[in-house]
Design a protein around this motif. Structure first.
Motif, PDB file in Angstrom:
ATOM      1  N   LEU A  65       1.256  -1.556  -0.190  1.00 55.98           N
ATOM      2  CA  LEU A  65      -0.105   0.222   0.473  1.00 55.98           C
ATOM      3  C   LEU A  65       0.856   0.878  -0.437  1.00 55.98           C
ATOM      4  CD1 LEU A  65      -3.615   1.008   0.088  1.00 55.98           C
ATOM      5  CD2 LEU A  65      -2.380   0.691   3.045  1.00 55.98           C
ATOM      6  N   THR A  66       1.064   1.928  -0.880  1.00 55.85           N
ATOM      7  CA  THR A  66       1.560   3.513  -1.364  1.00 55.85           C
ATOM      8  C   THR A  66       0.146   4.775  -0.300  1.00 55.85           C
ATOM      9  OG1 THR A  66      -0.025   3.953  -3.159  1.00 55.85           O
ATOM     10  CG2 THR A  66       2.466   2.451  -3.190  1.00 55.85           C
ATOM     11  N   LEU A  67       1.098   5.565  -0.691  1.00 55.26           N
ATOM     12  CA  LEU A  67       0.104   7.008   0.250  1.00 55.26           C
ATOM     13  C   LEU A  67      -0.490   7.130  -0.276  1.00 55.26           C
ATOM     14  CD1 LEU A  67      -0.156   9.508   2.485  1.00 55.26           C
ATOM     15  CD2 LEU A  67       1.568  10.688   1.397  1.00 55.26           C
ATOM     16  N   CYS A  68      -0.562   7.229  -2.360  1.00 53.90           N
ATOM     17  CA  CYS A  68      -1.428   7.747  -2.847  1.00 53.90           C
ATOM     18  C   CYS A  68      -2.275   6.617  -3.335  1.00 53.90           C
ATOM     19  CB  CYS A  68      -0.738   7.783  -4.483  1.00 53.90           C
ATOM     20  SG  CYS A  68      -1.775   8.343  -5.534  1.00 53.90           S
ATOM     21  N   ASP A  69      -2.441   5.373  -2.542  1.00 54.54           N
ATOM     22  CA  ASP A  69      -3.228   4.656  -2.672  1.00 54.54           C
ATOM     23  C   ASP A  69      -3.811   4.537  -1.635  1.00 54.54           C
ATOM     24  OD1 ASP A  69      -2.301   3.318  -5.531  1.00 54.54           O
ATOM     25  OD2 ASP A  69      -1.621   1.840  -4.354  1.00 54.54           O
ATOM     26  N   THR A  70      -3.481   4.938  -0.611  1.00 54.95           N
ATOM     27  CA  THR A  70      -4.394   5.096   0.797  1.00 54.95           C
ATOM     28  C   THR A  70      -5.085   6.584   0.655  1.00 54.95           C
ATOM     29  OG1 THR A  70      -2.540   4.198   2.016  1.00 54.95           O
ATOM     30  CG2 THR A  70      -3.976   5.294   2.921  1.00 54.95           C
ATOM     31  N   LEU A  71      -5.016   7.298  -0.044  1.00 55.24           N
ATOM     32  CA  LEU A  71      -5.839   8.522  -0.338  1.00 55.24           C
ATOM     33  C   LEU A  71      -7.350   8.159  -1.212  1.00 55.24           C
ATOM     34  CD1 LEU A  71      -3.526  11.714  -0.880  1.00 55.24           C
ATOM     35  CD2 LEU A  71      -4.045  10.654   1.078  1.00 55.24           C
ATOM     36  N   PHE A  75     -10.763   8.239  -0.341  1.00 55.02           N
ATOM     37  CA  PHE A  75     -12.217   8.622  -1.028  1.00 55.02           C
ATOM     38  C   PHE A  75     -13.178   8.246  -1.397  1.00 55.02           C
ATOM     39  CE2 PHE A  75     -13.329  10.239  -5.279  1.00 55.02           C
ATOM     40  CZ  PHE A  75     -13.404  10.566  -4.545  1.00 55.02           C
ATOM     41  N   LEU A  76     -13.180   6.877  -1.719  1.00 55.81           N
ATOM     42  CA  LEU A  76     -14.050   5.325  -1.590  1.00 55.81           C
ATOM     43  C   LEU A  76     -15.234   5.415  -1.278  1.00 55.81           C
ATOM     44  CD1 LEU A  76     -11.632   3.237  -3.931  1.00 55.81           C
ATOM     45  CD2 LEU A  76     -14.198   5.170  -4.868  1.00 55.81           C
ATOM     46  N   PRO A  77     -14.796   5.280  -0.183  1.00 54.76           N
ATOM     47  CA  PRO A  77     -15.960   5.811   0.930  1.00 54.76           C
ATOM     48  C   PRO A  77     -16.128   6.780   1.677  1.00 54.76           C
ATOM     49  CG  PRO A  77     -13.766   4.314   2.357  1.00 54.76           C
ATOM     50  CD  PRO A  77     -13.679   5.162   0.240  1.00 54.76           C
ATOM     51  N   ILE A  78     -15.938   7.369   1.495  1.00 55.71           N
ATOM     52  CA  ILE A  78     -16.312   8.887   2.144  1.00 55.71           C
ATOM     53  C   ILE A  78     -16.928   9.855   0.979  1.00 55.71           C
ATOM     54  CG2 ILE A  78     -15.500  11.027   3.129  1.00 55.71           C
ATOM     55  CD1 ILE A  78     -13.014   9.748   4.112  1.00 55.71           C
ATOM     56  N   VAL A  79     -16.381   9.964   0.217  1.00 58.11           N
ATOM     57  CA  VAL A  79     -17.316  10.717  -1.185  1.00 58.11           C
ATOM     58  C   VAL A  79     -18.259   9.757  -1.620  1.00 58.11           C
ATOM     59  CG1 VAL A  79     -16.834  11.939  -2.892  1.00 58.11           C
ATOM     60  CG2 VAL A  79     -15.784  12.194  -1.230  1.00 58.11           C
ATOM     61  N   THR A  80     -17.751   8.624  -2.175  1.00 57.15           N
ATOM     62  CA  THR A  80     -18.551   7.935  -3.032  1.00 57.15           C
ATOM     63  C   THR A  80     -19.886   7.159  -2.419  1.00 57.15           C
ATOM     64  OG1 THR A  80     -17.160   6.196  -3.368  1.00 57.15           O
ATOM     65  CG2 THR A  80     -16.748   7.527  -4.997  1.00 57.15           C
ATOM     66  N   SER A  81     -19.135   6.542  -1.460  1.00 55.98           N
ATOM     67  CA  SER A  81     -20.320   5.905  -0.472  1.00 55.98           C
ATOM     68  C   SER A  81     -21.043   6.427   0.460  1.00 55.98           C
ATOM     69  CB  SER A  81     -19.698   4.849  -0.200  1.00 55.98           C
ATOM     70  OG  SER A  81     -19.356   3.940  -0.883  1.00 55.98           O
TER      71      SER A  81
END
Length: 158
Positions: A65-71, A75-81
């Protein structure tokens, strides 16, 4: 060529199509927050069991896991879910489930747009015709409710 993805995708569409009607039914008795929390808790239990069964694969993914992937994972669960679900329940509470579902599930239009610009996926003329038909379908379905409101207004006004 394995076409099992078609059956899986249609199953997802079928299951997704059930949701707005069940959610609208539950909204008669509970508010959107309650539904989100209760279903989220049950989802968490299912996810915990699924995670335990797949723990070795998840550990391997965690190690790379990278920092970019962590971001992106934030993003996915907070914004898109989460935010999307809050807006969905608010819209569903005040409107017909068939109309809200047509608008919510018009997401392929946006998927095609983002896939084209960010992933370099291409569309041919059939893709453009499909987008046009999707847009027209959503417009016609959303006008359905407007038509019935006007009919009811005419009946009341005599």
């Amino acid at each position: 060529m394995d076409n099992s993805y078609i059956l899986m995708s249609l199953t997802v569409a079928f299951l997704g199509g059930i949701q707005p009607s069940v959610h609208k039914h539950l909204l008669d008795k509970y508010n959107g927050t309650t539904i989100m929390v209760f279903t989220g808790f049950i989802y968490f239990i299912c996810l915990s069991i699924f995670s335990f069964v797949n723990r070795d694969m998840l550990y391997g993914a965690y190690q790379k896991l990278t920092l970019c992937d962590t971001l992106w994972f934030l993003f996915l669960p907070i914004v898109t879910s989460f935010i999307a679900n809050m807006l969905y329940y608010y819209a569903l509470n005040e409107n017909a489930s068939s109309i809200v579902a047509a608008l919510v599930y018009s997401s392929p239009i946006f998927t095609l747009f983002f896939s084209y610009y960010f992933l370099g996926e291409r569309l041919d003329r059939y893709g453009y015709i499909g987008i046009l038909l999707l847009v027209l379908g959503v417009i016609f379905i959303s006008m359905n409710d407007q038509f019935y409101r006007e009919e009811e207004f005419r009946m009341v006004m005599g």
